[in-house]
Write a protein that holds these residues in place. Structure first.
Motif, mmCIF file in Angstrom:
data_model
loop_
_atom_site.group_PDB
_atom_site.id
_atom_site.type_symbol
_atom_site.label_atom_id
_atom_site.label_comp_id
_atom_site.label_asym_id
_atom_site.label_seq_id
_atom_site.Cartn_x
_atom_site.Cartn_y
_atom_site.Cartn_z
ATOM 1 N N ALA A 219 0.854 -1.191 0.000
ATOM 2 C CA ALA A 219 0.000 0.000 0.000
ATOM 3 C C ALA A 219 0.887 1.237 0.000
ATOM 4 N N GLU B 146 -8.411 -1.811 2.644
ATOM 5 C CA GLU B 146 -7.274 -2.679 2.338
ATOM 6 C C GLU B 146 -5.959 -1.986 2.709
ATOM 7 N N GLN B 147 -5.889 -0.686 2.442
ATOM 8 C CA GLN B 147 -4.697 0.077 2.824
ATOM 9 C C GLN B 147 -4.540 0.094 4.338
ATOM 10 N N ASP C 92 -14.567 3.237 1.810
ATOM 11 C CA ASP C 92 -14.046 2.773 0.531
ATOM 12 C C ASP C 92 -13.256 1.475 0.729
ATOM 13 N N LYS C 93 -13.507 0.484 -0.123
ATOM 14 C CA LYS C 93 -12.853 -0.818 0.005
ATOM 15 C C LYS C 93 -11.340 -0.712 -0.105
ATOM 16 N N THR C 94 -10.867 0.107 -1.045
ATOM 17 C CA THR C 94 -9.423 0.267 -1.223
ATOM 18 C C THR C 94 -8.776 0.847 0.029
ATOM 19 N N ARG C 95 -9.463 1.816 0.658
ATOM 20 C CA ARG C 95 -8.938 2.406 1.887
ATOM 21 C C ARG C 95 -8.868 1.364 3.003
#
Length: 307
Positions: A71, A238-239, A233-236
């Motif tokens: 990330a 994961e980060q 947010d899904k990406t956040r």
């Protein structure tokens, strides 16, 4: 005519070379494109506001040791917690290393936060050695440097209460920048200040007297907080998982190898000189990801209700 011909050849060569290079407009477009690319990358990164304080050391270690791999985690360094708050509320960062008092106040003002871990931050109250203040009751009619609506303000009130002083008789002076707060103590411009590490150790090295230590009260107010809105947010998310894993690995490394292995990071980020660092490294302890205690959260809430 021969000199004239040479001049013409020279001018022709200059024009040819100039025509081969990029024009002003092309350079401007390239610079703009590169700037926009950096902005897009920064926008996509997980940004965390940090301070030149020792509770941020696990983040400095994780970044230096590439423990956030997987990330793009970026640390945004500030010297005043108010600036961290502004960045957090405005969305220019997704998270911040802060304290429960400040975080609870932001939540009351409408910024929903998630506390991902407590930190080992503690605060100490130091009196100016020239003021000859050796006990808390001697703070009567004195100035104490701190930051409003923060752990330092809560602890300053606790010091006043424990000394049975009238609150109006102790003048709390707002000094948001941690470096400025320390400098004012060192320069004899204020009677006392609330400090965390490494500023507390620097005050002690300069022979200023410690009047109070938050650890003796068993309270832990340091916290790492993230905006709930960002984590939708899904990406956040994961980060954030990468961030938490890297944080734990950094703590494990600090506990296994000792803080002295990372003295260069303390010098780099915490505005400490190499010859000042040894006494600082004896004081900090780090723990893996753990939620703040509800009693500490409630203490911050109750204090804010009284303000």
């Amino acid at each position: 005519m021969r000199p004239m011909k040479r001049l013409l050849y020279f001018l022709t060569a200059v024009l040819v070379v100039a025509s081969c290079g990029p024009s002003y407009e092309e350079k401007r477009r390239t610079i703009h494109k590169e700037r926009m690319q950096r902005l897009r990358e920064d926008s996509a990164a997980l940004k965390v506001a940090v301070m030149p304080t020792m509770d941020c050391l696990p983040l400095f270690v994780a970044k230096a040791e590439h423990l956030f791999s997987g990330a793009d985690v970026r640390l945004k360094l500030f010297t005043a917690q108010m600036d961290c708050d502004t960045a957090l509320v405005g969305g220019s960062v997704e998270g911040a290393v802060t304290d429960l008092v400040r975080a609870e106040r932001l939540q009351k003002q409408g910024t929903s936060l998630r506390y991902v871990t407590s930190t080992g931050a503690y605060w100490q109250l130091y009196s100016n050695r020239m003021a000859r203040i050796t006990k808390l009751p001697q703070l009567d009619d004195k100035m104490v440097g701190m930051t409003r609506y923060s752990a330092t303000a809560l602890l300053a009130d606790a010091a006043v209460d424990s000394a049975r002083l009238k609150p109006e008789r102790v003048f709390k002076i707002q000094l948001n920048d941690v470096d400025v707060r320390l400098k004012m103590l060192l320069n004899g411009e204020i009677d006392a200040v609330m400090l965390t590490e490494p500023q507390a150790s620097l005050a002690r090295q300069a022979h200023h007297r410690m009047l109070m230590d938050s650890r003796k009260a068993g309270v832990q107010l340091g916290v790492v907080a993230f905006r709930e809105k960002s984590l939708a947010d899904k990406t956040r998310r994961e980060q954030l998982d990468v961030f938490l894993k890297g944080y734990n690995q950094a703590v494990d490394s600090l506990n296994h190898h000792g803080l002295s292995r990372y003295r260069n990071l303390v010098v780099k980020y915490c505005h400490v000189k190499e010859n000042q660092i040894d006494s600082i490294l004896r004081n900090m302890k780090y723990q893996r990801i753990s939620a703040p205690k509800e009693a500490d959260v409630e203490r911050a809430r109750k204090w804010l209700e009284k303000q």
